[in-house]
Design an enzyme around this catalytic site. Structure first.
Site, PDB file in Angstrom:
ATOM      1  N   GLY A   7       0.850  -1.201   0.000  1.00 43.36           N
ATOM      2  CA  GLY A   7       0.000   0.000   0.000  1.00 43.36           C
ATOM      3  C   GLY A   7       0.876   1.238   0.000  1.00 43.36           C
ATOM      4  O   GLY A   7       1.212   1.768   1.055  1.00 43.36           O
ATOM      5  N   ASN A 103      -7.615   1.841   9.910  1.00 43.00           N
ATOM      6  CA  ASN A 103      -8.512   2.512  10.840  1.00 43.00           C
ATOM      7  C   ASN A 103      -9.769   1.653  11.038  1.00 43.00           C
ATOM      8  O   ASN A 103     -10.054   0.771  10.231  1.00 43.00           O
ATOM      9  CB  ASN A 103      -8.906   3.864  10.234  1.00 43.00           C
ATOM     10  N   ALA A 129      -1.394  12.099   7.193  1.00 50.30           N
ATOM     11  CA  ALA A 129      -0.670  12.258   5.917  1.00 50.30           C
ATOM     12  C   ALA A 129      -1.691  12.240   4.798  1.00 50.30           C
ATOM     13  O   ALA A 129      -2.738  11.614   4.917  1.00 50.30           O
ATOM     14  CB  ALA A 129       0.326  11.117   5.729  1.00 50.30           C
ATOM     15  N   ARG A 131      -2.056  12.318   0.249  1.00 50.46           N
ATOM     16  CA  ARG A 131      -1.353  12.104  -1.018  1.00 50.46           C
ATOM     17  C   ARG A 131      -1.523  13.326  -1.893  1.00 50.46           C
ATOM     18  O   ARG A 131      -2.636  13.751  -2.151  1.00 50.46           O
ATOM     19  CB  ARG A 131      -1.963  10.918  -1.737  1.00 50.46           C
ATOM     20  N   LYS A 182     -11.027   4.550  19.527  1.00 46.28           N
ATOM     21  CA  LYS A 182     -10.901   5.340  18.286  1.00 46.28           C
ATOM     22  C   LYS A 182     -12.132   5.106  17.407  1.00 46.28           C
ATOM     23  O   LYS A 182     -12.645   6.042  16.794  1.00 46.28           O
ATOM     24  CB  LYS A 182      -9.611   4.920  17.564  1.00 46.28           C
ATOM     25  N   ASN A 186     -14.583   8.023  16.094  1.00 43.78           N
ATOM     26  CA  ASN A 186     -14.864   8.173  14.664  1.00 43.78           C
ATOM     27  C   ASN A 186     -16.365   8.035  14.378  1.00 43.78           C
ATOM     28  O   ASN A 186     -16.901   8.734  13.528  1.00 43.78           O
ATOM     29  CB  ASN A 186     -14.067   7.153  13.834  1.00 43.78           C
ATOM     30  N   ASN A 190     -17.288  11.408  12.619  1.00 42.42           N
ATOM     31  CA  ASN A 190     -17.140  11.395  11.151  1.00 42.42           C
ATOM     32  C   ASN A 190     -18.453  11.390  10.371  1.00 42.42           C
ATOM     33  O   ASN A 190     -18.634  12.230   9.479  1.00 42.42           O
ATOM     34  CB  ASN A 190     -16.245  10.222  10.730  1.00 42.42           C
TER      35      ASN A 190
HETATM   36  P1  NAD Z   1      -4.252   5.571   0.759  1.00 36.89           P
HETATM   37  O1  NAD Z   1      -5.479   5.398  -0.057  1.00 36.89           O
HETATM   38  O2  NAD Z   1      -3.494   6.849   0.629  1.00 36.89           O
HETATM   39  O3  NAD Z   1      -3.227   4.386   0.455  1.00 36.89           O
HETATM   40  C1  NAD Z   1      -3.632   3.056   0.287  1.00 36.89           C
HETATM   41  C2  NAD Z   1      -2.768   2.467  -0.803  1.00 36.89           C
HETATM   42  O4  NAD Z   1      -2.997   1.059  -0.867  1.00 36.89           O
HETATM   43  C3  NAD Z   1      -3.060   3.026  -2.203  1.00 36.89           C
HETATM   44  O5  NAD Z   1      -1.853   3.468  -2.773  1.00 36.89           O
HETATM   45  C4  NAD Z   1      -3.605   1.822  -2.961  1.00 36.89           C
HETATM   46  O6  NAD Z   1      -3.297   1.837  -4.331  1.00 36.89           O
HETATM   47  C5  NAD Z   1      -2.884   0.689  -2.241  1.00 36.89           C
HETATM   48  N1  NAD Z   1      -3.494  -0.623  -2.465  1.00 36.89           N
HETATM   49  C6  NAD Z   1      -4.801  -0.978  -2.384  1.00 36.89           C
HETATM   50  N2  NAD Z   1      -4.952  -2.264  -2.732  1.00 36.89           N
HETATM   51  C7  NAD Z   1      -3.715  -2.736  -3.036  1.00 36.89           C
HETATM   52  C8  NAD Z   1      -3.226  -4.000  -3.484  1.00 36.89           C
HETATM   53  N3  NAD Z   1      -4.054  -5.030  -3.701  1.00 36.89           N
HETATM   54  N4  NAD Z   1      -1.905  -4.130  -3.702  1.00 36.89           N
HETATM   55  C9  NAD Z   1      -1.052  -3.102  -3.509  1.00 36.89           C
HETATM   56  N5  NAD Z   1      -1.457  -1.871  -3.089  1.00 36.89           N
HETATM   57  C10 NAD Z   1      -2.782  -1.706  -2.861  1.00 36.89           C
HETATM   58  O7  NAD Z   1      -4.683   5.310   2.274  1.00 36.89           O
HETATM   59  P2  NAD Z   1      -4.031   5.917   3.601  1.00 36.89           P
HETATM   60  O8  NAD Z   1      -4.551   7.290   3.826  1.00 36.89           O
HETATM   61  O9  NAD Z   1      -2.553   5.701   3.584  1.00 36.89           O
HETATM   62  O10 NAD Z   1      -4.724   4.998   4.706  1.00 36.89           O
HETATM   63  C11 NAD Z   1      -4.347   3.660   4.945  1.00 36.89           C
HETATM   64  C12 NAD Z   1      -5.042   3.227   6.249  1.00 36.89           C
HETATM   65  O11 NAD Z   1      -4.513   3.984   7.325  1.00 36.89           O
HETATM   66  C13 NAD Z   1      -6.565   3.503   6.247  1.00 36.89           C
HETATM   67  O12 NAD Z   1      -7.240   2.494   6.940  1.00 36.89           O
HETATM   68  C14 NAD Z   1      -6.682   4.813   6.999  1.00 36.89           C
HETATM   69  O13 NAD Z   1      -7.935   5.008   7.652  1.00 36.89           O
HETATM   70  C15 NAD Z   1      -5.569   4.652   8.036  1.00 36.89           C
HETATM   71  N6  NAD Z   1      -5.081   5.942   8.534  1.00 36.89           N
HETATM   72  C16 NAD Z   1      -4.690   6.910   7.656  1.00 36.89           C
HETATM   73  C17 NAD Z   1      -4.226   8.118   8.150  1.00 36.89           C
HETATM   74  C18 NAD Z   1      -3.772   9.220   7.208  1.00 36.89           C
HETATM   75  O14 NAD Z   1      -3.510  10.328   7.698  1.00 36.89           O
HETATM   76  N7  NAD Z   1      -3.647   8.991   5.913  1.00 36.89           N
HETATM   77  C19 NAD Z   1      -4.150   8.321   9.539  1.00 36.89           C
HETATM   78  C20 NAD Z   1      -4.546   7.302  10.393  1.00 36.89           C
HETATM   79  C21 NAD Z   1      -5.017   6.100   9.883  1.00 36.89           C
HETATM   80  O1  KPL Z   2      -9.714  10.481  13.488  1.00 39.84           O
HETATM   81  C1  KPL Z   2     -10.417  11.370  13.097  1.00 39.84           C
HETATM   82  C2  KPL Z   2     -10.807  11.349  11.663  1.00 39.84           C
HETATM   83  O2  KPL Z   2     -11.066  12.393  11.080  1.00 39.84           O
HETATM   84  O3  KPL Z   2     -10.840  10.245  11.106  1.00 39.84           O
HETATM   85  C3  KPL Z   2     -10.928  12.389  14.080  1.00 39.84           C
HETATM   86  C4  KPL Z   2     -10.111  13.637  14.026  1.00 39.84           C
HETATM   87  C5  KPL Z   2     -10.812  11.826  15.488  1.00 39.84           C
HETATM   88  C6  KPL Z   2     -12.375  12.685  13.872  1.00 39.84           C
HETATM   89  O4  KPL Z   2     -13.141  11.553  14.068  1.00 39.84           O
END
Ligand code: NAD
Ligand code: KPL
Length: 303
Positions: A7, A103, A129, A131, A182, A186, A190
């Protein structure tokens, strides 16, 4: 030991860049040759921190490569995690360890069952983070990564590698409590931000709705043997709403960008858990049903 990252999105690139910067061996796993070619064309991944861009020519391979995988960071969305892991399952060594960054709840049990007896370490992350372009992550919010294994309290020895990489983390002996807490936060925030089309702070206009959801979520947590996660939930939800008042929730961001949400792993998971226990949670069910409708009206998946 190589860190394989499945991912290469926002969190995957954020983790891979920091591990690589610390001199650790990292390999990104691409779903197919086309994605690998696009990555090679980009010449590596980029991380933007405090407005500064750094480039990391991290190694990459397709999921069907033959190299064994002993340490795997799963950084896909919850709805993709199990299918993505299935692609590399045959490459996992007998003593492989997986770190699941998803998540919500629900995806972790699916992945764990699929790869058993491999060790799955569950993570709850408050880092942020997003993209900007393919293979280009912006580190938008410092936070913490809680890691834990409900089946085995001994921390893995590679936590020192996270420390060396500057990845904020704590070993948690109650990771399920953290994940449920969490989930409840959410669920309380959310969906409402989507339904009211507002920033988190906008929910201060709907105190009764927030309180009703928190009361039901506390009942659910307690019924699911997660009484610790229910402690002062309403108070914390109000704190998070105030502390993140200017932010759009992750679900609101997904909807406004026309992306699939993780609804099934957030309010969907909570509603299913309540139904299984014959618990009537009318406010939560109504909010979930309205969210499903709102997603369908926008042509987005509602599961
Ligand atoms: P994202 O969509 O940016 O990245 C996911 C990646 O996985 C994509 O590049 C997609 O192409 C890849 N992918 C999907 N299927 C695939 C496969 N079969 N083979 C290879 N790659 C594959 O998602 P994200 O924002 O990085 O979030 C990932 C997880 O982390 C989610 O569950 C999200 O809720 C959690 N999370 C994200 C953040 C954040 O700030 N981005 C913070 C906390 C938790
Ligand atoms: O984690 C969050 C989200 O946006 O996914 C917060 C900031 C806790 C709101 O539910």
């Amino acid at each position: 030991m190589t860190w394989h990252v499945l991912g290469a999105g926002s969190l995957g690139c954020l983790w891979a860049a920091r591990l690589a910067r610390a001199g650790l061996p990292v390999t990104l796993l691409m779903r197919n040759q086309q994605r690998l070619d696009a990555y090679l064309q980009a010449g590596g991944l980029s991380l933007i921190e405090n407005g500064q861009r750094s480039h990391y020519p991290v190694a990459a391979q397709t999921c069907d490569h033959s190299q064994p995988i002993s340490r795997l960071l799963v950084a896909c969305k919850a709805y993709d995690a199990e299918a993505a892991v299935a692609q590399i399952e045959s490459r996992l060594t007998a003593d492989a360890e997986l770190i699941l960054l998803q998540n919500g709840l629900g995806s972790q049990s699916g992945v764990s069952a699929r790869v058993a007896p491999a060790r799955c370490i569950l993570a709850s992350s408050t880092e942020g983070a997003f993209r900007q372009n393919d293979f280009e992550a912006v580190f938008a919010g410092q936070g913490q990564n809680w890691l834990g294994d409900p089946l085995e309290q001994t921390p893995p020895d590679w936590l020192s590698e996270l420390a060396a990489s500057g990845i904020a983390h704590s070993w948690s002996t109650d990771i399920n409590t953290r994940l449920w807490r969490k989930l409840a936060l959410n669920c309380a925030i959310n969906p409402l931000t989507v339904l009211h089309d507002c920033r988190n702070g906008g929910l201060e206009q709907y105190p009764q709705q927030v309180m009703a959801l928190c009361n039901e979520l506390s009942t659910l947590l307690t019924a699911c043997d997660q009484a610790d996660a229910a402690q002062d939930l309403h108070q914390q939800v109000l704190q998070v709403i105030r502390a993140t008042a200017q932010n759009y929730s992750s679900m609101h961001q997904d909807v406004s960008h026309g992306r699939r949400t993780e609804i099934s792993y957030i309010s969907g998971y909570a509603c299913t858990a309540a139904q299984r226990l014959n618990l009537a949670l009318p406010h939560l069910e109504a909010v979930h049903a309205q969210l499903v409708q709102a997603l369908e009206a926008r042509g987005l998946p509602s599961r």
